[in-house]
Design a protein around this motif. Structure first.
Motif, short mmCIF file in Angstrom:
data_model
loop_
_atom_site.label_atom_id
_atom_site.label_comp_id
_atom_site.label_asym_id
_atom_site.label_seq_id
_atom_site.Cartn_x
_atom_site.Cartn_y
_atom_site.Cartn_z
N GLY A 80 -2.17 95.78 26.33
CA GLY A 80 -1.83 95.99 24.93
C GLY A 80 -1.46 97.40 24.54
N LEU A 81 -1.29 98.28 25.52
CA LEU A 81 -0.90 99.65 25.22
C LEU A 81 0.62 99.76 25.28
CD1 LEU A 81 -3.64 101.38 27.39
CD2 LEU A 81 -3.69 100.96 24.92
N ALA A 82 1.15 100.85 24.78
CA ALA A 82 2.60 101.03 24.76
C ALA A 82 2.96 102.41 25.30
CB ALA A 82 3.15 100.85 23.35
N PRO A 83 2.74 102.62 26.61
CA PRO A 83 2.99 103.95 27.17
C PRO A 83 4.47 104.29 27.18
CG PRO A 83 2.59 102.36 28.91
CD PRO A 83 2.31 101.65 27.62
N SER A 84 4.78 105.56 26.94
CA SER A 84 6.17 106.01 26.94
C SER A 84 6.64 106.36 28.34
CB SER A 84 6.33 107.23 26.02
OG SER A 84 5.43 108.26 26.41
N ASP A 85 5.69 106.65 29.24
CA ASP A 85 6.03 106.99 30.61
C ASP A 85 4.80 106.79 31.48
OD1 ASP A 85 4.34 109.26 30.23
OD2 ASP A 85 6.03 110.40 29.45
N TYR A 86 4.94 107.02 32.79
CA TYR A 86 3.83 106.74 33.70
C TYR A 86 2.67 107.70 33.51
CZ TYR A 86 5.13 110.49 37.03
OH TYR A 86 5.38 111.68 37.64
N GLU A 87 2.93 108.91 33.05
CA GLU A 87 1.83 109.86 32.84
C GLU A 87 0.95 109.40 31.68
OE1 GLU A 87 2.36 113.99 32.99
OE2 GLU A 87 4.04 113.93 34.40
N THR A 88 1.58 108.95 30.62
CA THR A 88 0.81 108.40 29.49
C THR A 88 0.07 107.16 29.92
OG1 THR A 88 2.48 109.22 27.94
CG2 THR A 88 0.97 107.53 27.13
N ALA A 89 0.73 106.30 30.70
CA ALA A 89 0.11 105.06 31.17
C ALA A 89 -1.11 105.36 32.03
CB ALA A 89 1.11 104.24 31.96
N SER A 90 -1.00 106.34 32.92
CA SER A 90 -2.13 106.66 33.80
C SER A 90 -3.32 107.18 33.00
CB SER A 90 -1.71 107.68 34.85
OG SER A 90 -1.28 108.89 34.26
N ALA A 91 -3.07 107.98 31.98
CA ALA A 91 -4.15 108.48 31.13
C ALA A 91 -4.80 107.34 30.36
CB ALA A 91 -3.62 109.54 30.17
N ASP A 92 -3.98 106.42 29.88
CA ASP A 92 -4.51 105.26 29.14
C ASP A 92 -5.39 104.40 30.03
OD1 ASP A 92 -3.15 106.04 26.85
OD2 ASP A 92 -1.46 104.67 27.17
N LEU A 93 -4.94 104.16 31.27
CA LEU A 93 -5.69 103.32 32.20
C LEU A 93 -6.99 103.98 32.62
CD1 LEU A 93 -2.69 102.15 34.41
CD2 LEU A 93 -4.07 100.68 32.92
N ALA A 94 -6.94 105.29 32.86
CA ALA A 94 -8.15 106.02 33.24
C ALA A 94 -9.21 105.94 32.15
CB ALA A 94 -7.80 107.48 33.54
N LYS A 95 -8.77 106.11 30.92
CA LYS A 95 -9.71 106.05 29.79
C LYS A 95 -10.23 104.64 29.59
CE LYS A 95 -10.18 107.33 24.91
NZ LYS A 95 -9.48 107.93 23.73
N ALA A 96 -9.34 103.65 29.67
CA ALA A 96 -9.74 102.26 29.44
C ALA A 96 -10.75 101.78 30.47
CB ALA A 96 -8.51 101.35 29.45
N GLY A 97 -10.60 102.24 31.72
CA GLY A 97 -11.48 101.78 32.79
C GLY A 97 -12.58 102.74 33.16
N ASP A 98 -12.62 103.90 32.49
CA ASP A 98 -13.58 104.95 32.84
C ASP A 98 -13.51 105.22 34.34
OD1 ASP A 98 -15.53 106.87 32.51
OD2 ASP A 98 -17.20 105.46 32.70
N LEU A 99 -12.29 105.50 34.81
CA LEU A 99 -12.03 105.68 36.24
C LEU A 99 -11.04 106.81 36.44
CD1 LEU A 99 -8.98 104.34 36.43
CD2 LEU A 99 -10.26 102.22 36.62
#
Length: 308
Positions: free
Chosen positions: A198-217
């Motif tokens: 459900g996120l809307a990342p503009s690029d892979y760097e934003t996506a990676s930060a979103d995933l890290a935060k979402a999964g605490d990983l």
């Protein structure tokens, strides 16, 4: 111990004038047989860096000649195959046609890989020093169970979200993130995974930060010539450059990074060095044809001098 739970395949590759369309047949002068499957590739890459006897492969092959060959190849590369189970289904096989321009068409028959079961993994394998490596070429529910058992034993889970299922769901990504310590993705996989929850990342760097935060990983993104990026749940970032090379064959580069990275995590080296070793190993692999044949040995990795 590094435990790889995943796929084992035999790849049949034919060079053709053109890739045939529906109802068409083309002739190839011959074909090549290669060892593959993301699980087996990553096990071989890890063993070449970690050393013989430190990597165990778990999965399934058929009771056929391809299964015999796949197991023997792993043993030759120093991988413990005691957990590779024979299944009634045939050994997984990929049928690859490559045209004169280098374009390819691939059909993968999963076969015995779809019979892989977490129940094949003895309880004694799960310990605090266990580093479990997973991909997406065996049943997700079984990989998830193996990850949960590793978590319960305070081990470490490295999950390579590849290949991303065509219709990956929010539930799948959410469950995967919850049991993973290091998520390994390329640029496209990072965006696909972040979008699925459900996120809307503009690029892979934003996506990676979103995933890290979402999964605490920690999310690790491999970006080809741009090297690798690691983003922690706190937002802290590390980067490792990719060596400048003229690639001959990029097949298996991502698997080489994953295996080398897993070896470094098992050795508890700093994350920056783990990224550097992964990038260097992947680059060296690209200098030779074939997924496994080009994977480097430990002595060829200059970045490992920093761990001495």
């Amino acid at each position: 111990m590094i435990l790889v739970f995943g796929s084992l395949n035999i790849d049949l590759v034919a060079q053709v004038p053109v890739i045939p369309g529906p109802g068409r047949t083309v002739l190839a002068p011959s074909y090549q047989t290669h060892f593959g499957g993301k699980g087996a590739n990553q096990a071989v890459a890890a063993a070449r860096i970690a050393g013989a006897g430190r990597v165990r492969m778990a999965g399934r092959v058929g009771r056929d000649g391809f299964g015999d060959s796949a197991i023997e190849n792993l043993r030759t590369n120093g991988v413990d195959t005691a957990l590779v189970v024979r299944a009634d289904e045939p050994t997984g096989c990929a049928f690859i046609t490559v045209d004169q321009a280098g374009e390819n068409a691939i059909t993968v028959a999963s076969g015995a890989n779809m019979a892989a079961r977490a129940a094949d993994l003895p309880a004694a394998l799960f310990r605090p020093d266990t580093v479990l490596v997973l991909q997406m070429e065996v049943p997700f529910a079984e990989a998830l169970e193996a990850a949960r058992r590793t978590n319960s034993a305070s081990g470490t889970v490295i999950w390579n979200l590849a290949p991303v299922p065509e219709k990956i769901t929010r539930e799948t990504v959410t469950e995967l993130l919850a049991v993973t310590d290091y998520l390994l993705v390329n640029e496209h996989e990072a965006v696909d995974a972040a979008t699925a929850i459900g996120l809307a990342p503009s690029d892979y760097e934003t996506a990676s930060a979103d995933l890290a935060k979402a999964g605490d990983l920690t999310c690790i993104v491999t970006a080809g010539a741009q090297g690798a990026l690691a983003v922690a749940a706190t937002g802290t970032r590390l980067r490792a450059p990719a060596p400048r090379i003229t690639p001959v064959d990029t097949t298996g580069a991502g698997d080489t990074f994953a295996g080398a990275f897993a070896a470094m995590i098992h050795e508890k080296v700093p994350l920056q060095i783990a990224l550097q070793v992964g990038c260097e190993a992947a680059a060296q692999k690209c200098l030779k044809s074939g997924a496994q044949t080009g994977m480097p040995m430990r002595g060829a990795i200059a970045a490992l001098a920093q761990t001495a």
